[in-house]
Design an enzyme around this catalytic site. Sequence first.
Site, PDB file in Angstrom:
ATOM      1  N   HIS A  47       6.531  -7.434  -2.983  1.00 29.69           N
ATOM      2  CA  HIS A  47       7.936  -7.618  -3.376  1.00 29.69           C
ATOM      3  C   HIS A  47       8.459  -8.958  -2.860  1.00 29.69           C
ATOM      4  O   HIS A  47       9.118  -9.713  -3.585  1.00 29.69           O
ATOM      5  CB  HIS A  47       8.800  -6.494  -2.794  1.00 29.69           C
ATOM      6  N   HIS A  78       2.217  -3.826   0.530  1.00 24.79           N
ATOM      7  CA  HIS A  78       3.055  -3.459  -0.611  1.00 24.79           C
ATOM      8  C   HIS A  78       4.381  -4.229  -0.563  1.00 24.79           C
ATOM      9  O   HIS A  78       4.811  -4.816  -1.569  1.00 24.79           O
ATOM     10  CB  HIS A  78       3.313  -1.949  -0.562  1.00 24.79           C
ATOM     11  N   GLU A  79       5.023  -4.222   0.593  1.00 23.51           N
ATOM     12  CA  GLU A  79       6.302  -4.914   0.727  1.00 23.51           C
ATOM     13  C   GLU A  79       6.133  -6.428   0.604  1.00 23.51           C
ATOM     14  O   GLU A  79       7.024  -7.119   0.097  1.00 23.51           O
ATOM     15  CB  GLU A  79       6.954  -4.568   2.065  1.00 23.51           C
TER      16      GLU A  79
END
Length: 452
Positions: free
Chosen positions: A26, A22-23
């Site tokens: 980003h 998920h990170e």
Amino acid sequence: MSNFFGSLWWLVVTLGLLVTFHEFGHYWVARRFGVTVLRFSVGFGKPLWTRIGKNGTEYCISAIPLGGYVKFLDSREVEVDPSERSGDFTAKPIWQRMLIVLAGPMFNLIFAVFALWAMFVIGKPDYQPLVGRVDGIAAAAGFAPGDRIDAVDGESVTNWTELSLVLLGHALDRRSVAVKVTTGDGREAVRQLDLSTIPADKQDMAAMREVGLTPKFLLEGEPAVSKIAPGSAAEAAGLAVGDKLVNVDGARIGDWDVFVAAIQTSAAKGKPLTLDIVRDGGPKQITVMPHKEVEDGKPVWRVGITPTFIEPPHDALRRHGPLAAVPAALRETGNLTRKTLEMLGRIVTGKASLQNISGPITIATVANDSAQRGPGWFFFFLALISLSLCIMNLLPIPILDGGHLVYYLIESIKGSPLSEKALIAGQYAGLVLLAALMGLAFYNDIVHRLLT
């Protein structure tokens, strides 16, 4: 104890993998837009290993392996030198900031597709949707042992897991649904399952039990002893954890209900139970005299054991070739996303219990169980959790990605960022709401563990 460490390990693997991915979403999109990434950390807390990349980003592995985080150059947190202004996150256009925030949940969605693709390529063993016993609503609808359920309300099912997910939704909605079956003698039939008659106070799995469909495989497995209550009749009789229960008073125990019924029948007559068991690979016979208890003013006899279910071999397999698995994974992702959103809607409207909100204890337990079932099941579990993270992070709650998207949407309409006071108020409100959700999840986990 081995289950504890196994659950802890698979929890670390699951959250570490999915939150880090998920990170990374980003991070990857931010780098595409020229945002300066100060740190990309796998894990939280004190860094155990660090390396500075050519782009100036500090990559590190930290002490607490439950996810990760990305730290951008942000003028709201530090004073940014004019020469570094081009890398400032807050200096980027709103649409770029929105895409950077959206990238995390979208990478979870991409991971879910990949996990389901891997599940289909490896193969996920399961059980055919064959009915073993009927009662209640199903019996009234004309279902019979040996029926194979092919579709529910037009939605095809190929195994019992798919059938359970579909039926659960309709049971919670109290809908009357048409069920297509193939009977034991090969005839096709459509039966109307009136789930609107499920009592209003029955929720979740209690509502499912009211349907009255018992799968065939549950009647073909073997129950075994997983826990013995101190001071119980089972302890006095010499039963041991791991004993497989074969017969009770000469009757085959293919279903736990058979055992429970035999306890009540024999004990009510003042007779002990004769149990045929298998211990360490060999047969053994034990006599047990159940203890009498009183519940709601009525006598109930108990032996004092908690069962575990030893499943029979699987008779269904979901598997595709690498190419065919691509559209199958996309369809399954859409199907699971729809079901997850529908369940969330039922929780909000009160059709489903808040007990469906689970925390890390439940995730750890299910992760361990899925891993023990094989890689196909574990990839299915990862896909479900990844989809849940995607949807949860898109909720319009401040401090979550969805909350930031709302801020940027307001900024685009308003023409200027929200005031610092409004942002701080939103962050506090988000923290309180998130803490409440986490508290509820932990509460549900603990209560579930105490009751099982």
